[in-house]
Design an enzyme around this catalytic site. Structure first.
Site, PDB file in Angstrom:
ATOM      1  CG  ASP A  99      24.281 -31.668  38.223  1.00 23.67           C
ATOM      2  OD1 ASP A  99      24.913 -31.406  39.259  1.00 23.67           O
ATOM      3  OD2 ASP A  99      23.294 -32.428  38.200  1.00 23.67           O
ATOM      4  CG  HIS A 129      28.777 -32.639  41.439  1.00 28.68           C
ATOM      5  ND1 HIS A 129      27.556 -32.304  40.890  1.00 28.68           N
ATOM      6  CD2 HIS A 129      29.130 -31.596  42.244  1.00 28.68           C
ATOM      7  CE1 HIS A 129      27.183 -31.122  41.345  1.00 28.68           C
ATOM      8  NE2 HIS A 129      28.117 -30.676  42.172  1.00 28.68           N
ATOM      9  CE  LYS A 135      30.250 -27.768  40.631  1.00 31.80           C
ATOM     10  NZ  LYS A 135      29.735 -27.389  41.967  1.00 31.80           N
TER      11      LYS A 135
END
Length: 307
Positions: A177, A138, A159
């Site tokens: 992701d 992730h 992020k």
């Protein structure tokens, strides 16, 4: 680990199938092709088996000097190594003895206009990449000034927003992701997407974006070697180090150590700029430069005077 069949390489490199159309579902077990030499003359126990065998001009010219029966004897030595297929390069004329023997032994023979050097390099790179061990993590993967960076952190830490800022500064998205990491060697980790998330970036309050449609082809890159692992964390008072040079830390993926940096977040802090600085500093370190070392050298005269 993904598998590669002969049909895959035929399609990928537009190879001509001379014989063995019914054997194209064979799965490759080794990542490196081999060019036979002395193996034509005898069998060697130390030679690795199950490699694709590739024939260049020297090998084909040699086989053309033999009779069909002699050619079969030489090819028989190669077949003992259980090759999934044999590739003839430079569009050379195939020796009849080669085709007859491989037909009898159910070994596909393929042909390419590429030279032996070109075909070997392309096939090795492709098979190594596809068959490499891989994991999914992730995070977000970006390429900053040619340097692959894996951004990690808790969900919602920012992020994807940071990646969006970096894209606006001319850098490239690799994956958002879910990042697929492939181990190409004990020192090399490749970051890429999982096909489904290719070119997509998800931003909270905005939704899903296609960065290529929005910002052009230069906003996206298919893959990148991972050079830095950067973790975005929440701000912690009195937790930042101010030493001239922090001790180098690493994050390990599939036994591959990657330099690790932690960046704390705070409103108004230029996180994208810090990531750019980290990338450029990593590059200088690879060139043998250390800002801390240079600074300490400048202080040496003062230390000597004090003593």
């Amino acid at each position: 680990m993904n598998t590669v069949t002969i049909a895959d390489i035929v399609k990928r490199f537009k190879l001509e199938v001379l014989i063995g159309h019914n054997q194209l579902n064979k799965v490759l077990k080794k990542t490196k092709v081999r060019r036979p030499g002395l193996e034509f003359m005898d069998k060697f126990d130390f030679i690795a088996t199950e490699h694709v065998q590739i024939l260049g001009k020297n090998e084909i010219n040699y086989l053309h000097t033999l009779s069909d029966e002699e050619c079969k004897l030489r090819i028989a030595n190669i077949v003992q190594y259980d090759p999934p297929c044999i590739i003839i390069t430079s569009n050379q004329e195939e020796p009849l003895g080669l085709l007859r023997y491989c037909t009898d032994n159910h070994i596909p023979v393929l042909r390419t206009p590429d030279s032996m050097t070109e075909m070997s390099a392309k096939l090795d790179a492709y098979v190594t990449k596809v068959m490499a061990p891989e994991i999914a993590v992730h995070g977000v993967c970006v390429n900053v000034a040619g340097i692959g960076i894996l951004l990690r952190g808790k969900s919602g830490v920012g992020k994807s927003e940071t990646a969006h800022t970096l894209i606006g500064r001319g850098h490239r998205l690799i994956a958002d992701d879910i990042v697929v990491l492939k181990k190409l060697s004990p020192q090399t980790l490749l970051g890429t997407h999982n096909e489904k998330n290719k070119e997509f970036l998800a931003l909270r309050s905005i939704g899903l974006l296609n960065v290529v449609r929005l910002y052009g082809r230069a906003a996206f890159q298919d893959e990148s070697r991972i050079a830095l692992d950067i973790e975005l964390t929440e701000w912690q008072e009195n937790a930042l180090n101010n030493e001239l040079e922090l001790d180098e830390k690493f994050k390990t993926y599939m036994d591959v150590p990657i330099p690790h940096i932690q960046i704390q977040l705070q409103p108004g802090r230029d996180v994208a700029g810090l990531i750019e600085a980290a990338a450029n500093n990593w590059y200088l370190q690879q060139q043998g430069y250390s800002a801390a070392d240079e600074f300490m050298k400048r202080l040496e005269p003062e230390f000597e005077e004090d003593n």
